[in-house]
Design a protein around this motif. Sequence first.
Motif, PDB file in Angstrom:
ATOM      1  N   ILE A  31       0.835  -1.200   0.000  1.00  0.00           N
ATOM      2  CA  ILE A  31       0.000   0.000   0.000  1.00  0.00           C
ATOM      3  C   ILE A  31       0.868   1.248   0.000  1.00  0.00           C
ATOM      4  O   ILE A  31       0.523   2.257  -0.636  1.00  0.00           O
ATOM      5  CB  ILE A  31      -0.987  -0.065   1.181  1.00  0.00           C
ATOM      6  N   THR A  41      -6.831   5.385  -4.627  1.00  0.00           N
ATOM      7  CA  THR A  41      -7.676   4.369  -4.021  1.00  0.00           C
ATOM      8  C   THR A  41      -7.176   2.997  -4.449  1.00  0.00           C
ATOM      9  O   THR A  41      -6.828   2.800  -5.606  1.00  0.00           O
ATOM     10  CB  THR A  41      -9.139   4.530  -4.494  1.00  0.00           C
ATOM     11  N   VAL A  44      -8.244  -4.198  -1.784  1.00  0.00           N
ATOM     12  CA  VAL A  44      -7.582  -5.441  -1.424  1.00  0.00           C
ATOM     13  C   VAL A  44      -8.509  -6.588  -1.814  1.00  0.00           C
ATOM     14  O   VAL A  44      -9.663  -6.637  -1.400  1.00  0.00           O
ATOM     15  CB  VAL A  44      -7.296  -5.473   0.091  1.00  0.00           C
ATOM     16  N   ILE A  64      -9.601  -2.453   7.899  1.00  0.00           N
ATOM     17  CA  ILE A  64      -8.391  -1.797   7.396  1.00  0.00           C
ATOM     18  C   ILE A  64      -7.428  -1.463   8.531  1.00  0.00           C
ATOM     19  O   ILE A  64      -6.221  -1.490   8.352  1.00  0.00           O
ATOM     20  CB  ILE A  64      -8.785  -0.529   6.619  1.00  0.00           C
ATOM     21  N   LEU A  71      -2.282   4.900   7.165  1.00  0.00           N
ATOM     22  CA  LEU A  71      -2.463   5.031   5.735  1.00  0.00           C
ATOM     23  C   LEU A  71      -1.502   6.079   5.184  1.00  0.00           C
ATOM     24  O   LEU A  71      -1.522   7.220   5.622  1.00  0.00           O
ATOM     25  CB  LEU A  71      -3.906   5.440   5.428  1.00  0.00           C
ATOM     26  N   VAL A  83      -8.360   2.635   1.151  1.00  0.00           N
ATOM     27  CA  VAL A  83      -8.223   1.192   0.939  1.00  0.00           C
ATOM     28  C   VAL A  83      -9.593   0.548   1.083  1.00  0.00           C
ATOM     29  O   VAL A  83     -10.266   0.720   2.094  1.00  0.00           O
ATOM     30  CB  VAL A  83      -7.246   0.582   1.972  1.00  0.00           C
TER      31      VAL A  83
END
Lengths: 288, 136
Positions: A31, A41, A44, A64, A71, A83
Amino acid sequence: MWLFQIIINMSVFMDLNLTFSADKSNMQQLIDMAAHLGFSTVAVNYTFEPTGKKKQAIPLPKPIDELIDQLPIVQGRSRPIRVLNRLTLVMSDLNHYRPNSAEYAKFDLLAVQPTTEKVFHAACTQLDVDVISVPMTEKLAFFFKKAPVNMAAERGVAFEVSYAPAIRDATMRRYTIANAISLAQACKGKNVLVSSAAAKPLELRGPYDIINLCSLIGLSDEAAKRSVSCLCRSLLLHAETRTTASGVISTKKCCDSSPSQQEAPSTPGDVDQGGAPAAKRVKSQLTD
Amino acid sequence: MVRVKSRYLLCEINVTDRNRLFLLTEKDIYLAVKEAVARIHGDYGTAMCSTRFCVKYLNAQTGMVFLRFPKMGYKLLWSALPFITSIGTRSQKTPCFLNCLHVGDFKTITGVGLKPCTYKIVTFQETSKTACLFNR
Protein backbone atom coordinates in the motif's frame (compact mmCIF):
# COMPACT_ATOMS: atom_id res chain seq x y z
CA MET A 1 -23.74 17.30 -19.14
CA TRP A 2 -21.20 19.48 -17.37
CA LEU A 3 -20.93 16.90 -14.61
CA PHE A 4 -20.06 14.34 -17.25
CA GLN A 5 -17.20 16.53 -18.37
CA ILE A 6 -15.87 16.95 -14.87
CA ILE A 7 -15.77 13.22 -14.48
CA ILE A 8 -13.88 12.83 -17.74
CA ASN A 9 -11.26 15.41 -16.86
CA MET A 10 -10.28 14.09 -13.45
CA SER A 11 -7.07 12.15 -13.23
CA VAL A 12 -7.65 10.18 -10.10
CA PHE A 13 -5.93 6.86 -10.53
CA MET A 14 -7.10 3.74 -8.84
CA ASP A 15 -5.85 0.21 -8.65
CA LEU A 16 -8.71 -2.06 -7.80
CA ASN A 17 -6.91 -5.36 -7.40
CA LEU A 18 -4.21 -5.95 -4.80
CA THR A 19 -3.93 -9.55 -3.72
CA PHE A 20 -4.51 -10.06 -0.03
CA SER A 21 -1.81 -11.82 1.92
CA ALA A 22 -1.71 -12.55 5.61
CA ASP A 23 1.73 -10.99 5.91
CA LYS A 24 1.11 -7.61 7.46
CA SER A 25 4.44 -6.04 6.52
CA ASN A 26 3.95 -7.11 2.91
CA MET A 27 0.54 -5.45 2.77
CA GLN A 28 1.98 -2.33 4.36
CA GLN A 29 4.75 -2.15 1.75
CA LEU A 30 2.29 -2.82 -1.03
CA ILE A 31 0.00 0.00 0.00
CA ASP A 32 2.94 2.32 0.62
CA MET A 33 4.17 1.65 -2.89
CA ALA A 34 0.73 2.24 -4.37
CA ALA A 35 0.50 5.57 -2.57
CA HIS A 36 4.00 6.48 -3.74
CA LEU A 37 3.05 5.77 -7.36
CA GLY A 38 0.05 8.04 -7.17
CA PHE A 39 -2.95 5.76 -6.77
CA SER A 40 -5.54 7.45 -4.63
CA THR A 41 -7.68 4.37 -4.02
CA VAL A 42 -6.81 0.69 -3.89
CA ALA A 43 -8.88 -2.39 -3.24
CA VAL A 44 -7.58 -5.44 -1.42
CA ASN A 45 -8.81 -8.52 -3.22
CA TYR A 46 -9.91 -11.71 -1.45
CA THR A 47 -10.32 -14.63 -3.84
CA PHE A 48 -12.88 -17.25 -3.02
CA GLU A 49 -13.42 -20.38 -5.03
CA PRO A 50 -16.50 -22.34 -4.06
CA THR A 51 -15.93 -25.98 -4.89
CA GLY A 52 -18.21 -28.93 -4.45
CA LYS A 53 -21.59 -28.96 -2.84
CA LYS A 54 -20.47 -28.22 0.68
CA LYS A 55 -21.17 -24.75 1.88
CA GLN A 56 -17.88 -23.04 2.49
CA ALA A 57 -17.42 -19.92 4.48
CA ILE A 58 -16.75 -16.82 2.50
CA PRO A 59 -13.67 -15.13 3.91
CA LEU A 60 -14.39 -12.09 6.00
CA PRO A 61 -12.57 -8.97 5.03
CA LYS A 62 -10.09 -7.79 7.58
CA PRO A 63 -10.86 -4.30 8.75
CA ILE A 64 -8.39 -1.80 7.40
CA ASP A 65 -7.07 -0.83 10.83
CA GLU A 66 -5.90 -4.37 11.41
CA LEU A 67 -4.29 -4.58 8.04
CA ILE A 68 -2.03 -1.57 8.15
CA ASP A 69 -1.05 0.83 10.86
CA GLN A 70 -1.10 4.14 9.12
CA LEU A 71 -2.46 5.03 5.73
CA PRO A 72 0.27 6.69 3.67
CA ILE A 73 -0.42 9.94 1.86
CA VAL A 74 -0.74 9.73 -1.89
CA GLN A 75 2.16 11.37 -3.69
CA GLY A 76 0.96 14.51 -5.39
CA ARG A 77 -2.18 14.96 -3.29
CA SER A 78 -2.74 15.75 0.34
CA ARG A 79 -5.15 13.01 1.28
CA PRO A 80 -4.23 9.57 2.56
CA ILE A 81 -4.83 6.61 0.32
CA ARG A 82 -8.21 4.96 0.48
CA VAL A 83 -8.22 1.19 0.94
CA LEU A 84 -11.29 -0.84 0.09
CA ASN A 85 -12.17 -4.51 0.28
CA ARG A 86 -13.09 -6.60 -2.71
CA LEU A 87 -14.21 -10.17 -3.20
CA THR A 88 -13.59 -12.25 -6.30
CA LEU A 89 -15.64 -15.38 -6.78
CA VAL A 90 -14.11 -17.93 -9.09
CA MET A 91 -17.18 -19.70 -10.39
CA SER A 92 -17.74 -22.63 -12.65
CA ASP A 93 -21.32 -23.27 -11.70
CA LEU A 94 -24.19 -20.88 -11.17
CA ASN A 95 -25.41 -22.65 -8.06
CA HIS A 96 -22.38 -21.40 -6.21
CA TYR A 97 -23.61 -17.85 -6.30
CA ARG A 98 -25.76 -16.82 -3.39
CA PRO A 99 -27.68 -13.72 -4.28
CA ASN A 100 -28.06 -10.97 -1.72
CA SER A 101 -25.91 -12.81 0.75
CA ALA A 102 -25.07 -10.89 3.88
CA GLU A 103 -21.40 -11.73 3.53
CA TYR A 104 -21.18 -9.96 0.20
CA ALA A 105 -22.35 -6.75 1.77
CA LYS A 106 -19.19 -6.55 3.87
CA PHE A 107 -17.09 -6.02 0.77
CA ASP A 108 -17.00 -2.76 -1.11
CA LEU A 109 -16.59 -4.38 -4.51
CA LEU A 110 -17.81 -7.67 -5.85
CA ALA A 111 -16.16 -9.45 -8.75
CA VAL A 112 -16.74 -12.73 -10.45
CA GLN A 113 -14.29 -14.81 -12.44
CA PRO A 114 -16.21 -17.10 -14.76
CA THR A 115 -14.58 -20.26 -15.98
CA THR A 116 -17.35 -21.49 -18.23
CA GLU A 117 -19.42 -19.82 -20.90
CA LYS A 118 -22.72 -20.26 -19.04
CA VAL A 119 -21.40 -18.45 -16.01
CA PHE A 120 -19.95 -15.74 -18.21
CA HIS A 121 -23.28 -15.19 -19.92
CA ALA A 122 -25.12 -15.11 -16.61
CA ALA A 123 -22.57 -12.73 -15.11
CA CYS A 124 -23.01 -10.33 -18.00
CA THR A 125 -26.78 -10.39 -17.98
CA GLN A 126 -28.12 -11.26 -14.56
CA LEU A 127 -25.67 -11.43 -11.70
CA ASP A 128 -25.38 -8.44 -9.44
CA VAL A 129 -21.64 -7.89 -9.63
CA ASP A 130 -19.40 -4.95 -10.41
CA VAL A 131 -16.49 -6.53 -12.20
CA ILE A 132 -16.09 -9.56 -14.40
CA SER A 133 -12.55 -10.76 -14.08
CA VAL A 134 -11.16 -12.45 -17.13
CA PRO A 135 -8.72 -15.24 -16.25
CA MET A 136 -5.36 -14.25 -17.65
CA THR A 137 -3.28 -17.22 -16.68
CA GLU A 138 -4.75 -19.82 -18.99
CA LYS A 139 -6.23 -20.16 -22.41
CA LEU A 140 -9.81 -18.93 -22.46
CA ALA A 141 -12.35 -21.72 -22.43
CA PHE A 142 -14.93 -19.58 -24.14
CA PHE A 143 -15.08 -16.79 -26.65
CA PHE A 144 -16.38 -13.33 -26.01
CA LYS A 145 -19.59 -12.69 -27.86
CA LYS A 146 -20.75 -9.20 -28.53
CA ALA A 147 -24.29 -9.65 -27.21
CA PRO A 148 -23.55 -10.41 -23.54
CA VAL A 149 -20.63 -8.00 -23.55
CA ASN A 150 -22.85 -5.15 -24.71
CA MET A 151 -25.48 -6.02 -22.14
CA ALA A 152 -22.85 -5.94 -19.42
CA ALA A 153 -21.67 -2.55 -20.66
CA GLU A 154 -25.22 -1.21 -20.47
CA ARG A 155 -25.57 -2.44 -16.89
CA GLY A 156 -22.36 -0.77 -15.86
CA VAL A 157 -20.30 -3.90 -15.29
CA ALA A 158 -16.63 -3.73 -16.21
CA PHE A 159 -14.30 -6.40 -17.53
CA GLU A 160 -10.99 -6.67 -15.79
CA VAL A 161 -7.52 -7.28 -17.18
CA SER A 162 -4.72 -7.94 -14.71
CA TYR A 163 -1.14 -7.31 -15.69
CA ALA A 164 0.92 -8.82 -12.85
CA PRO A 165 1.00 -12.32 -14.36
CA ALA A 166 2.45 -10.77 -17.51
CA ILE A 167 5.30 -9.31 -15.50
CA ARG A 168 6.09 -12.52 -13.69
CA ASP A 169 6.35 -15.07 -16.44
CA ALA A 170 6.80 -15.27 -20.22
CA THR A 171 4.07 -17.82 -20.99
CA MET A 172 1.65 -15.90 -18.79
CA ARG A 173 2.52 -12.83 -20.79
CA ARG A 174 1.40 -14.51 -24.00
CA TYR A 175 -1.90 -15.63 -22.51
CA THR A 176 -2.48 -12.25 -20.91
CA ILE A 177 -1.94 -10.30 -24.09
CA ALA A 178 -3.97 -12.76 -26.17
CA ASN A 179 -6.93 -12.73 -23.79
CA ALA A 180 -6.74 -8.99 -23.33
CA ILE A 181 -6.73 -8.35 -27.06
CA SER A 182 -9.79 -10.50 -27.65
CA LEU A 183 -11.53 -8.78 -24.75
CA ALA A 184 -10.68 -5.30 -26.02
CA GLN A 185 -11.97 -6.14 -29.46
CA ALA A 186 -15.23 -7.49 -28.08
CA CYS A 187 -15.74 -4.49 -25.83
CA LYS A 188 -14.58 -1.92 -28.39
CA GLY A 189 -12.43 -0.37 -25.72
CA LYS A 190 -15.17 0.67 -23.34
CA ASN A 191 -15.59 -0.79 -19.87
CA VAL A 192 -12.21 -2.45 -19.74
CA LEU A 193 -10.63 -2.11 -16.32
CA VAL A 194 -6.88 -2.58 -16.07
CA SER A 195 -5.44 -3.43 -12.69
CA SER A 196 -2.52 -5.22 -11.21
CA ALA A 197 -3.08 -8.43 -9.34
CA ALA A 198 0.04 -7.56 -7.40
CA ALA A 199 1.13 -9.74 -4.52
CA LYS A 200 4.42 -7.96 -3.94
CA PRO A 201 5.20 -4.25 -4.01
CA LEU A 202 7.58 -4.71 -6.95
CA GLU A 203 4.76 -5.96 -9.16
CA LEU A 204 2.98 -2.62 -9.19
CA ARG A 205 3.41 -0.19 -12.05
CA GLY A 206 2.75 3.52 -12.31
CA PRO A 207 -0.45 4.78 -13.90
CA TYR A 208 1.19 6.24 -17.01
CA ASP A 209 3.04 2.99 -17.59
CA ILE A 210 -0.25 1.12 -17.46
CA ILE A 211 -1.82 3.54 -19.90
CA ASN A 212 1.01 2.85 -22.29
CA LEU A 213 0.73 -0.91 -21.79
CA CYS A 214 -2.85 -0.73 -22.98
CA SER A 215 -1.64 0.28 -26.40
CA LEU A 216 -0.22 -3.25 -26.68
CA ILE A 217 -3.70 -4.57 -26.05
CA GLY A 218 -5.34 -2.41 -28.66
CA LEU A 219 -6.97 0.22 -26.49
CA SER A 220 -6.67 3.82 -27.62
CA ASP A 221 -4.99 6.39 -25.38
CA GLU A 222 -8.28 7.84 -24.21
CA ALA A 223 -9.77 4.45 -23.45
CA ALA A 224 -6.65 3.48 -21.56
CA LYS A 225 -6.71 6.58 -19.40
CA ARG A 226 -10.40 6.09 -18.78
CA SER A 227 -9.81 2.51 -17.69
CA VAL A 228 -7.50 3.59 -14.88
CA SER A 229 -9.39 6.62 -13.68
CA CYS A 230 -12.98 7.33 -14.67
CA LEU A 231 -14.10 3.75 -15.01
CA CYS A 232 -12.80 2.86 -11.56
CA ARG A 233 -14.67 5.74 -10.06
CA SER A 234 -17.93 4.84 -11.77
CA LEU A 235 -17.42 1.24 -10.63
CA LEU A 236 -17.20 2.35 -7.02
CA LEU A 237 -20.42 4.28 -7.39
CA HIS A 238 -22.02 1.25 -9.01
CA ALA A 239 -20.86 -0.85 -6.07
CA GLU A 240 -22.43 1.57 -3.61
CA THR A 241 -25.78 1.33 -5.29
CA ARG A 242 -25.45 -2.44 -5.23
CA THR A 243 -25.32 -2.52 -1.46
CA THR A 244 -28.11 -0.05 -0.98
CA ALA A 245 -30.22 -0.71 -4.02
CA SER A 246 -33.08 -2.50 -2.36
CA GLY A 247 -35.02 0.71 -2.68
CA VAL A 248 -34.66 1.47 0.98
CA ILE A 249 -32.01 4.13 0.55
CA SER A 250 -32.53 6.78 -2.00
CA THR A 251 -29.52 8.04 -3.85
CA LYS A 252 -29.82 11.47 -5.28
CA LYS A 253 -29.41 10.96 -8.98
CA CYS A 254 -27.82 14.33 -9.73
CA CYS A 255 -24.84 13.70 -7.45
CA ASP A 256 -24.33 10.03 -8.08
CA SER A 257 -24.90 9.87 -11.81
CA SER A 258 -22.08 8.68 -14.00
CA PRO A 259 -22.22 7.74 -17.70
CA SER A 260 -22.01 3.99 -17.33
CA GLN A 261 -24.29 3.61 -14.34
CA GLN A 262 -27.84 2.62 -14.98
CA GLU A 263 -28.99 1.24 -11.68
CA ALA A 264 -29.18 4.21 -9.34
CA PRO A 265 -32.61 3.90 -7.81
CA SER A 266 -34.37 7.20 -7.67
CA THR A 267 -37.20 6.46 -5.31
CA PRO A 268 -37.96 9.75 -3.68
CA GLY A 269 -38.88 10.07 -0.09
CA ASP A 270 -37.70 7.09 1.94
CA VAL A 271 -34.33 7.60 3.51
CA ASP A 272 -33.18 4.89 5.84
CA GLN A 273 -30.31 5.69 8.13
CA GLY A 274 -29.40 2.13 8.93
CA GLY A 275 -28.07 0.92 5.60
CA ALA A 276 -24.74 2.54 4.90
CA PRO A 277 -22.86 4.65 7.42
CA ALA A 278 -23.30 8.33 6.83
CA ALA A 279 -19.61 8.86 6.09
CA LYS A 280 -19.79 6.45 3.18
CA ARG A 281 -22.79 8.13 1.63
CA VAL A 282 -21.29 11.57 1.95
CA LYS A 283 -18.13 10.42 0.23
CA SER A 284 -20.00 9.21 -2.83
CA GLN A 285 -21.52 12.63 -3.31
CA LEU A 286 -18.22 14.46 -3.18
CA THR A 287 -16.35 14.92 -6.39
CA ASP A 288 -12.75 14.14 -5.55
CA MET B 1 13.98 23.68 -39.92
CA VAL B 2 14.58 19.98 -40.10
CA ARG B 3 15.94 18.71 -36.84
CA VAL B 4 16.52 15.27 -35.44
CA LYS B 5 13.95 14.92 -32.71
CA SER B 6 14.05 12.66 -29.69
CA ARG B 7 11.74 11.95 -26.84
CA TYR B 8 13.07 12.01 -23.32
CA LEU B 9 11.50 9.88 -20.63
CA LEU B 10 11.92 10.78 -17.00
CA CYS B 11 11.73 7.59 -14.97
CA GLU B 12 12.05 6.80 -11.34
CA ILE B 13 13.60 3.53 -10.23
CA ASN B 14 11.69 2.03 -7.32
CA VAL B 15 13.45 -0.46 -5.10
CA THR B 16 12.47 -2.01 -1.83
CA ASP B 17 16.01 -2.00 -0.53
CA ARG B 18 17.53 1.45 -0.75
CA ASN B 19 21.13 0.36 -0.32
CA ARG B 20 21.06 -1.58 -3.57
CA LEU B 21 20.00 1.53 -5.44
CA PHE B 22 23.36 3.20 -5.08
CA LEU B 23 25.16 0.42 -6.90
CA LEU B 24 23.37 1.02 -10.20
CA THR B 25 25.24 2.62 -13.08
CA GLU B 26 24.11 4.01 -16.40
CA LYS B 27 25.42 0.99 -18.22
CA ASP B 28 23.34 -1.39 -16.08
CA ILE B 29 20.17 0.45 -16.94
CA TYR B 30 21.07 0.65 -20.61
CA LEU B 31 21.56 -3.10 -20.76
CA ALA B 32 18.42 -3.81 -18.77
CA VAL B 33 16.25 -1.69 -21.05
CA LYS B 34 17.79 -3.20 -24.17
CA GLU B 35 17.23 -6.68 -22.87
CA ALA B 36 13.61 -5.97 -21.95
CA VAL B 37 12.91 -4.47 -25.37
CA ALA B 38 14.49 -7.51 -27.03
CA ARG B 39 12.36 -9.81 -24.92
CA ILE B 40 9.09 -8.08 -25.64
CA HIS B 41 9.48 -6.69 -29.13
CA GLY B 42 12.14 -8.98 -30.54
CA ASP B 43 14.39 -8.00 -33.37
CA TYR B 44 12.27 -5.03 -34.40
CA GLY B 45 12.53 -3.51 -30.94
CA THR B 46 16.26 -4.09 -30.72
CA ALA B 47 16.73 -2.41 -34.06
CA MET B 48 14.71 0.64 -32.99
CA CYS B 49 16.71 0.79 -29.79
CA SER B 50 20.07 0.73 -31.46
CA THR B 51 19.72 4.03 -33.30
CA ARG B 52 19.29 6.77 -30.76
CA PHE B 53 18.61 5.21 -27.42
CA CYS B 54 20.80 6.10 -24.47
CA VAL B 55 20.65 6.80 -20.78
CA LYS B 56 21.23 10.51 -20.58
CA TYR B 57 21.47 11.00 -16.85
CA LEU B 58 21.22 8.92 -13.75
CA ASN B 59 21.02 10.07 -10.16
CA ALA B 60 21.59 7.01 -8.01
CA GLN B 61 20.64 8.71 -4.74
CA THR B 62 17.13 9.63 -5.81
CA GLY B 63 16.64 7.01 -8.49
CA MET B 64 15.87 9.48 -11.28
CA VAL B 65 16.94 8.53 -14.77
CA PHE B 66 16.56 10.26 -18.13
CA LEU B 67 16.19 7.95 -21.09
CA ARG B 68 16.36 9.19 -24.63
CA PHE B 69 14.41 7.43 -27.35
CA PRO B 70 13.98 8.23 -31.03
CA LYS B 71 10.76 10.08 -31.63
CA MET B 72 9.44 7.48 -34.05
CA GLY B 73 8.16 4.52 -32.10
CA TYR B 74 9.10 5.72 -28.61
CA LYS B 75 5.74 4.47 -27.42
CA LEU B 76 6.60 0.96 -28.47
CA LEU B 77 9.88 1.07 -26.57
CA TRP B 78 8.15 2.70 -23.60
CA SER B 79 5.68 -0.17 -23.47
CA ALA B 80 8.55 -2.58 -22.83
CA LEU B 81 9.69 -0.69 -19.71
CA PRO B 82 7.03 -2.07 -17.32
CA PHE B 83 8.38 -5.55 -17.96
CA ILE B 84 11.72 -4.79 -16.33
CA THR B 85 11.85 -6.70 -13.08
CA SER B 86 15.48 -6.34 -12.13
CA ILE B 87 18.59 -4.47 -13.15
CA GLY B 88 22.12 -5.74 -12.91
CA THR B 89 24.47 -8.48 -13.88
CA ARG B 90 23.99 -12.06 -12.91
CA SER B 91 25.97 -11.68 -9.71
CA GLN B 92 24.26 -8.55 -8.43
CA LYS B 93 20.64 -8.35 -9.43
CA THR B 94 18.66 -5.52 -7.96
CA PRO B 95 14.93 -6.21 -8.07
CA CYS B 96 13.19 -3.02 -9.02
CA PHE B 97 10.81 -1.43 -11.44
CA LEU B 98 10.71 1.76 -13.48
CA ASN B 99 7.97 4.29 -13.04
CA CYS B 100 7.67 6.81 -15.85
CA LEU B 101 6.94 10.31 -14.63
CA HIS B 102 7.19 12.56 -17.64
CA VAL B 103 7.70 12.50 -21.38
CA GLY B 104 8.91 15.41 -23.42
CA ASP B 105 11.84 17.05 -25.10
CA PHE B 106 14.98 17.93 -23.27
CA LYS B 107 14.01 21.34 -21.92
CA THR B 108 10.74 20.24 -20.34
CA ILE B 109 12.33 17.14 -18.89
CA THR B 110 15.06 19.02 -17.08
CA GLY B 111 12.52 21.51 -15.77
CA VAL B 112 10.03 18.90 -14.60
CA GLY B 113 12.64 16.51 -13.29
CA LEU B 114 13.81 18.92 -10.62
CA LYS B 115 10.54 18.89 -8.66
CA PRO B 116 10.28 15.21 -7.72
CA CYS B 117 14.06 15.16 -7.35
CA THR B 118 14.07 17.88 -4.72
CA TYR B 119 11.17 16.24 -2.91
CA LYS B 120 13.06 12.97 -2.81
CA ILE B 121 16.32 14.60 -1.72
CA VAL B 122 14.55 16.31 1.17
CA THR B 123 12.83 13.13 2.33
CA PHE B 124 16.07 11.16 1.91
CA GLN B 125 17.96 13.69 4.01
CA GLU B 126 15.33 13.52 6.70
CA THR B 127 15.32 9.73 6.87
CA SER B 128 19.12 9.57 6.82
CA LYS B 129 19.31 12.15 9.62
CA THR B 130 16.99 10.16 11.81
CA ALA B 131 18.88 6.97 10.95
CA CYS B 132 22.18 8.59 11.98
CA LEU B 133 20.72 9.82 15.26
CA PHE B 134 19.33 6.40 15.97
CA ASN B 135 22.65 4.66 15.32
CA ARG B 136 24.48 6.94 17.69
